[in-house]
Write an enzyme that holds these catalytic residues in place. Structure first.
Site, PDB file in Angstrom:
ATOM      1  CB  THR A  51      -1.021  -0.027   1.152  1.00 44.56           C
ATOM      2  OG1 THR A  51      -1.856   1.131   1.045  1.00 44.56           O
ATOM      3  CG2 THR A  51      -0.376  -0.074   2.523  1.00 44.56           C
ATOM      4  CD  GLU A  52      -1.184   3.674  -3.204  1.00 44.91           C
ATOM      5  OE1 GLU A  52      -1.166   2.441  -2.994  1.00 44.91           O
ATOM      6  OE2 GLU A  52      -2.055   4.237  -3.904  1.00 44.91           O
ATOM      7  CG  ASN A  53      -0.880   4.218   3.116  1.00 43.30           C
ATOM      8  OD1 ASN A  53      -1.025   3.262   2.348  1.00 43.30           O
ATOM      9  ND2 ASN A  53      -1.446   4.244   4.306  1.00 43.30           N
TER      10      ASN A  53
END
Lengths: 237, 236, 237, 236
Positions: A51-53
């Site tokens: 997840t890119e966060n």
């Protein structure tokens, strides 16, 4: 045209998309429908969700009493971390994305064109609030980009088109599309249906596709199937 | 099931082919993946391009790989060594090529290779002979040099602790080039002193996430190049 | 010319250079003579030493039985880590350097020119092994670059020159030079001596400097002194 | 003696001036330095440019700063929110400017600002309207966009643990933009739930070294923006 039965449900599309994810893959699933895919990874396969966060090894949603507001996914929903997970900052996260380290992402779409162009971030309407998030980074960096979407919008407008009318997220990036009606590969010769939903005919699906669609199902005329790249055994990235 | 463990250093480096580019971690003697480099010596690949800050120490590790005539070119910042003449001898004899890169530019080029950035501008080296032939451009009146990403077929690095997924921790200043080389190679091979099951490392403290790692070899009691050099050891 | 007394010892030069380091500074000390400066930081001041191989908060050499071969400095010598230290990889280390986060570096020199050009990495001789290390990064990124060196080489050749003959490390980067004979600032008008070693006269030092040297000592004709930039209280980086 | 502690959030942000640029950490509601942002609201600076991935949630934090009319421009990737119309209302009314940047490009531009890289090439956004007006260039036949570094006068970020030197640890995905914003601002202000003496953090696990931090405020029990939004809280 005749009225065929309903197509695949969202869960059935997700289940179909999950079949194509190789064991050991590093995968980013777009916000919305594609998130469902995580629930259908075939038994015996282990995949690592990015997840890119800032998390690799994302697990399912926590029990309501175990929510940590500082452990969320890109859709801002509470998640968990699996054994083997790692946290990192945003520049490192997008180094993974842009650097080609993710094997696969499956994104939602507003339109996909027969040349693989994807539009999924903006309607281009003047009163819309522009928001792009990480979509452009994902399509430019992840090795294989697939789409999971309904074949048409709610009002029946095809999403598979000759040329995108909405602003592009990326040019020539999509290799395979999972819809409620079909599995469609993007090939150098355009759209090619490799599977058709039960109860539907090729012609019915082609009629709901706003670009030429070839019949590339087993037994149909042989075609150049894209979208199912073999994974190298040498490099898992 | 994700399990990147391989049984031996020999197996981990078996496919390195003639003419390929290999990043080798370490700064001076710290962080040198010496068992992997010795396995590469045993393995036989030649005509290699090696990307490494230094050019080896004593008569072991990278210095031994060079002495065995297997390295065609070094890309690094400081190939001079007070304890080895291996590179110097070959360089003076014209047997090895050198691309000299300022250390921070070397690090940033490697990171760029791992991060999908093909090129960037840096002030380092502008107005020096190391900028000769490079594209230059001013930003806010300051001259900058365009530098290109470095990638490699292989990275050989040394970690302190790993898990089966390839998540890594390092030890003190032995971290140096390991994390960025892991990002920039097609296949990253790690030797680690401990290798545990997923969950054995705290996800908050992982330095290199497993996505950057392909193969993990358990070398429980690695030699220190520092000690080998002090002992005057030779390899093979 | 007459034969003056010996100039400052290496330790005395280091002690003088240390006087100018403000409390709370982040400092990189070059390999060799500048390393001595760490031993002379005035009492009551705390500085944080950066070593470009991945450590902030470098402490002194360990006892011989406490050497860790994986805890070394840029000169490859064993060191220790002070409370408050942090380890990081090379790209992050040079982000600190290039990004202007270090307050000061003090480097050795082969030549310093009157315009602040520094040569300290190569004699340019064809049989020398080229090696640059982090010197070019340091001079291009660190806010204040000073030099600690002998005023002349062993054979008496001045190191402070009108124009460098050796290949440059950086152009116009040095602001102050500490030698065995003087403290010399690099100003827009060239070299300016702000201190002269005990027992030496200005003229004797000027005679050993291969470029015009102004007398900028207190009491001398007023000059534009460079090299002693005040630190902002707002930003310590 | 290095001691970057300041007594209060109010003191830490007191010097932020009209027209300055402020980076604000957080992704969605995670990592939002809400006490620092509220102190900035109290403090009164206006005409600010805010660099933040999102444009605030509910009626607190950054959303409240915007609602109070203090933000002239947002630089971010996803200013749309399901729980706040503050930015949307101002944007539609033409009261606030937006520079929309792909999320990874935003992160890399901030890192570049902190790392002394004035500009870099990225494939992200090439052949899209977000590349309009930007310099483009092909590498290996692939179109790339030249993107410039982002820096700020201030960064306001939230950490889990700090020491007096400003070394920082973060909590899970609240790490997000904190470490890179700390690098890219002239003055970095951190709120941390614990603040210990030097030596209280393991140097191997420090995520942000203190060199990137100027001021540390101890906020022992920070509010979660997540909870404030759920409660429908308003600030001030």
């Amino acid at each position: 045209m005749s009225t065929p039965p309903p197509g695949l449900t969202r869960d059935q599309i997700a289940e179909r998309a999950a079949q194509d994810i190789a064991d050991g893959s590093y995968v980013n699933l777009g916000i919305g429908m594609p998130e469902l895919i995580a629930q259908y990874v075939p038994e015996g396969r282990e995949i690592v969700l990015h997840t890119e966060n800032g998390l690799l090894g994302m697990g399912p949603a926590p029990a309501p009493d175990a929510v940590d507001p500082e452990l969320i996914n890109a859709g801002k929903k509470p998640v968990t971390a699996n054994p083997g997970a790692a946290y990192f900052h945003h520049a490192d996260s997008f180094a993974m994305v842009r650097g080609g380290h993710l094997d696969l992402c499956v994104l939602g779409a507003m339109e996909v064109a027969a040349n693989g162009d994807l539009a999924n971030w903006s309607t281009g309407q003047s009163d819309a609030i522009p928001a792009v998030g990480g979509a452009m980074d994902l399509v430019s960096g992840v090795r294989v980009v697939r789409v999971m979407t309904t074949h048409c919008t709610r009002d029946g407008t095809p999403k598979l088109v000759e040329k995108c009318t909405y602003p592009l997220t990326g040019a020539g990036v999509v290799s395979r599309i999972y819809t409620d009606l079909a599995v469609v590969d993007v090939t150098p010769e355009g759209f090619a249906a490799v599977e058709i939903a039960p109860g539907w005919s090729f012609d019915e699906v082609a009629a709901r596709t706003d670009a030429p669609l070839r019949d590339a199902r087993p037994g149909a005329v042989a075609t150049n199937r894209g979208g199912s790249e073999p994974r190298s055994t040498r490099s898992s990235r | 099931m994700i399990d990147k463990r391989v049984a031996s250093a020999a197996e981990a480096v078996a496919e390195i082919a003639d003419g390929e580019t290999v990043m080798i971690g370490g700064f001076g003697e710290a962080g040198s993946p010496i068992e992997l480099v010795h396995a590469l010596i045993d393995q036989g690949a030649s005509d290699l391009t090696v990307i490494s800050n230094n050019a080896g120490n004593g008569q072991v590790g990278l210095a031994a790989l060079i002495r065995c005539g297997r390295v065609a070119k070094i890309v690094g910042s400081y190939p001079r060594s007070s304890n080895s003449t291996v590179f110097a001898d070959d360089y003076r004899a014209g047997r090895i090529e050198l691309e000299l890169v300022p250390q921070g530019t070397l690090a940033e080029r490697i990171r760029a290779g791992g991060a999908g950035i093909p090129a960037f501008y840096t002030p380092t080296g502008a107005a020096t002979e190391l900028a000769d032939g490079k594209e230059q451009r001013s930003f806010d009146g300051v001259p900058h040099v365009l530098e290109h990403a470095l990638r490699a077929d292989w990275a050989l690095i040394k970690a302190g602790a790993a898990d089966w997924h390839g998540n890594l921790l390092f030890n003190k200043t032995a971290r140096n080039f390991g994390p960025i080389m892991a990002m920039a190679a097609q296949t990253t091979v790690v030797q680690a002193a401990t290798v545990g099951a997923p969950g054995s490392l705290d996800p908050e403290t992982v330095v290199t996430p497993g996505i950057f790692v392909n193969r993990v070899v358990h070398i429980a009691d690695p030699a220190q190049e520092f000690d080998l050099v002090a002992q005057g050891a030779h390899y093979p």
